[in-house]
Motif scaffolding. Structure first.
Motif, PDB file in Angstrom:
ATOM      1  N   ILE A  37     -18.863   4.155 -41.364  1.00  0.00           N
ATOM      2  CA  ILE A  37     -19.769   3.764 -42.451  1.00  0.00           C
ATOM      3  C   ILE A  37     -19.216   4.229 -43.787  1.00  0.00           C
ATOM      4  N   LYS A  38     -18.769   5.480 -43.858  1.00  0.00           N
ATOM      5  CA  LYS A  38     -18.237   6.025 -45.108  1.00  0.00           C
ATOM      6  C   LYS A  38     -16.943   5.338 -45.520  1.00  0.00           C
ATOM      7  N   ALA A  39     -16.221   4.771 -44.528  1.00  0.00           N
ATOM      8  CA  ALA A  39     -14.976   4.053 -44.831  1.00  0.00           C
ATOM      9  C   ALA A  39     -15.235   2.605 -45.234  1.00  0.00           C
ATOM     10  N   GLY A  40     -16.509   2.190 -45.204  1.00  0.00           N
ATOM     11  CA  GLY A  40     -16.840   0.838 -45.662  1.00  0.00           C
ATOM     12  C   GLY A  40     -17.077  -0.174 -44.575  1.00  0.00           C
ATOM     13  N   ILE A  41     -17.475   0.294 -43.370  1.00  0.00           N
ATOM     14  CA  ILE A  41     -17.779  -0.611 -42.264  1.00  0.00           C
ATOM     15  C   ILE A  41     -19.284  -0.645 -42.029  1.00  0.00           C
ATOM     16  N   GLY A  42     -19.876  -1.830 -42.087  1.00  0.00           N
ATOM     17  CA  GLY A  42     -21.277  -2.010 -41.724  1.00  0.00           C
ATOM     18  C   GLY A  42     -21.353  -2.547 -40.312  1.00  0.00           C
ATOM     19  N   PHE A  43     -22.446  -2.248 -39.596  1.00  0.00           N
ATOM     20  CA  PHE A  43     -22.505  -2.615 -38.188  1.00  0.00           C
ATOM     21  C   PHE A  43     -23.895  -3.069 -37.773  1.00  0.00           C
ATOM     22  N   VAL A  44     -23.947  -4.227 -37.090  1.00  0.00           N
ATOM     23  CA  VAL A  44     -25.176  -4.726 -36.476  1.00  0.00           C
ATOM     24  C   VAL A  44     -24.941  -4.743 -34.970  1.00  0.00           C
ATOM     25  N   PRO A  45     -25.650  -3.900 -34.209  1.00  0.00           N
ATOM     26  CA  PRO A  45     -25.390  -3.772 -32.772  1.00  0.00           C
ATOM     27  C   PRO A  45     -25.849  -4.978 -31.967  1.00  0.00           C
ATOM     28  N   GLU A  46     -25.471  -4.954 -30.688  1.00  0.00           N
ATOM     29  CA  GLU A  46     -25.711  -6.089 -29.799  1.00  0.00           C
ATOM     30  C   GLU A  46     -27.188  -6.340 -29.540  1.00  0.00           C
ATOM     31  N   ASP A  47     -27.979  -5.307 -29.361  1.00  0.00           N
ATOM     32  CA  ASP A  47     -29.388  -5.457 -28.990  1.00  0.00           C
ATOM     33  C   ASP A  47     -30.250  -4.645 -29.944  1.00  0.00           C
ATOM     34  N   ARG A  48     -30.959  -5.325 -30.833  1.00  0.00           N
ATOM     35  CA  ARG A  48     -31.748  -4.611 -31.838  1.00  0.00           C
ATOM     36  C   ARG A  48     -32.859  -3.765 -31.216  1.00  0.00           C
TER      37      ARG A  48
END
Length: 506
Positions: free
Chosen positions: A337-348
């Protein structure tokens, strides 16, 4: 579909002119299906073809609007009649992990002694008898939570067979199994056929169809478009029946038509030699500035694990990641996250949001370190301001920022998860199954938001098996058995995508 010459007494299932609609959506359109007793019959079709609806009708979960269903030579208008003859083993496990194998096999039909208490002796004896046919009599007393995937699949099939059905419906039965587990399952399917049990086999893995199935029915757009013996088919003819594309490309449904990719710029994300044991094998690719890249494949192909590696949620056995020219820490979500990666996981529902928290609390989870005051507490005004920006950007429909995320529709819940991924202003966003479980309107809103990200110069990695999600991408990487089998540029033919997913190059 000529089946009139078949003796009626040999038919396990006979369906004629079956129709089912859900509101304005016609899920099944005059579907015909004949399944012979003692055969393994494949039911194939792409997502949305009507397979799930047909399965639900056969198992009594849904009523057809019209049509005729005959089971074992008798008309079967009532769901209860079909449930007595047909058992289904679903792709997603329905076992209770806290109970023993024997308890799971008898679940819902516990026998009683003449004194009215549960007959545990009978329960264990039945479980041992059924498991013994698979060579796993010793599993009866074990907790389901301790079992391997193939063992759980065996237990599910034994539970289905414990009711004495003559027809067994297997929905994606090899999902989660290794090659040894698949071989064992196939041997038992052959054994069931010899015992006179009819098997209806639903799978996206077409290579399995040629190995285990006697006949194939293909659904497309709610209609049956093919019914042939497996020996008369090839991978190419199956793909053609499933897509009906005739070489049509995705051009008309391409979503990312105003790409902002700069070929002269270095890659933003570089993935080199990533290997995850039994899942991903030496995969390398890059994503450019302003580019949307899709990664797809069948269940178990490795695409989901690859997306999780980039986001720091899975530690690979080997390989390197670079982002914006610098090494990206492996297996550290916060560092990503701090390196600039956003993430949306497989199962909310499982790891996308915290049910006990409000919408604004969920949407700002990734930036808590940015919105604390001097004494280390979250500054409510700063959080509210950031949430309002995210809510407007993602068009989140809610009664207010303090509303519980659980009270939102599926589409708006997914938007909250997407907003959380963007709250930290990432340069690259990894999105797994971006539109899973959302309605058409929400899908279009999410697609427009993904388009806007690339127009802003961000990079997007879409990991999905949904064609509509892939249409938003500039190019698509197709994974097969842990490796990249093909790279398709926007405008690819639909049958080319399906062949690549199946590992077929011609």
């Amino acid at each position: 579909m000529t089946t009139d010459s078949v003796n009626v007494t040999t038919r396990a299932i006979e369906i004629r002119d079956l129709v089912k609609s859900f509101g304005p959506t016609r899920a099944l359109r005059d579907v015909n299906l004949t399944v012979l007793q003692g055969e393994c019959h494949a039911l194939l079709g792409r997502n949305g073809a009507g397979k799930s609806t047909l399965i639900a009708i056969l198992t009594g979960l849904v009523h057809a609007d019209s049509g005729i269903i005959s089971v074992l030579g008798e008309s079967s208008d009532e769901a209860e009649q079909r449930q007595a003859a047909i058992a289904c083993v679903y792709q997603k496990s329905t076992l209770v992990e806290e109970l023993s194998v024997a308890e799971n096999i008898a679940l819902g039909a516990y026998p009683e002694t003449r004194f009215g208490s549960v007959d545990w002796k009978s329960i264990n004896a039945t479980a041992e008898r059924l498991l013994d046919e698979w060579g796993h009599r010793e599993l009866a007393g074990r907790l389901v939570a301790t079992l391997e995937p193939i063992e759980k699949k065996i237990v599910e099939i034994c539970r289905a067979l414990s009711r004495g059905p003559r027809i067994l419906l297997l929905d994606e039965p090899t999902a989660g199994l290794d090659s040894g587990g698949v071989e064992k399952l196939f041997r038992q399917v052959e054994s069931l056929k010899r015992a006179g049990v009819t098997v209806i086999y639903v799978s996206h893995h077409l290579e399995e169809i040629f190995e285990i199935c006697d006949r194939v029915t293909v659904l497309r757009d709610g209609r049956d478009v093919l019914d042939k013996a497996t020996s008369e088919l090839t991978m190419h003819s199956l793909v053609a029946a499933m897509t009906g594309s005739g070489g049509t490309t995705t051009g008309e449904r391409a979503l990312n038509t105003s790409s902002s990719i700069r070929a002269d710029l270095p890659p933003r994300l570089e993935v080199s030699g990533i290997t995850v044991e039994s899942r991903v094998s030496d995969v390398s690719f890059d994503v450019k500035v302003g580019e949307c890249v899709g990664i797809t494949g069948l269940d178990g192909a490795g695409h989901v694990q690859l997306g999780q590696v980039v986001a720091g949620h899975v530690v690979p056995g080997s390989g390197k990641l670079r982002h914006n020219g610098a090494a990206l820490p492996i297996g550290k979500p916060l560092a990503a996250i701090k390196a600039g990666i956003g993430f949306v996981p497989e199962d909310r529902h499982h790891n996308g949001y915290v049910p006990q928290m409000s919408i604004e609390e969920n949407a700002t989870l990734t930036i808590l370190h940015r919105i604390r005051n001097k004494v280390g507490l979250v500054d409510g005004r700063v959080r509210r301001s950031r949430f309002n920006e995210l809510s407007t950007s993602w068009s989140i429909a809610c009664s207010g920022p303090t509303q519980s995320v659980e009270e939102l529709s599926g589409g708006n819940q997914q938007k909250v998860v997407l907003a959380r991924a963007l709250a930290s202003d990432p340069d690259t966003v990894v999105v797994i199954n971006p539109t899973a479980g959302v309605d058409v309107t929400a899908k279009e809103s999410i697609y427009e938001s993904l388009r806007s990200l690339t127009r802003e110069g961000r990079s997007v990695l879409v990991v999905s098996s949904d064609d509509a999600d892939l249409a938003a991408c500039d190019r698509v990487l197709v994974m097969y058995r842990g490796s990249i089998a093909a790279e398709l540029d926007q405008g690819y033919a639909e049958d080319e995508l399906v062949r690549s997913i199946q590992g077929a190059t011609a």
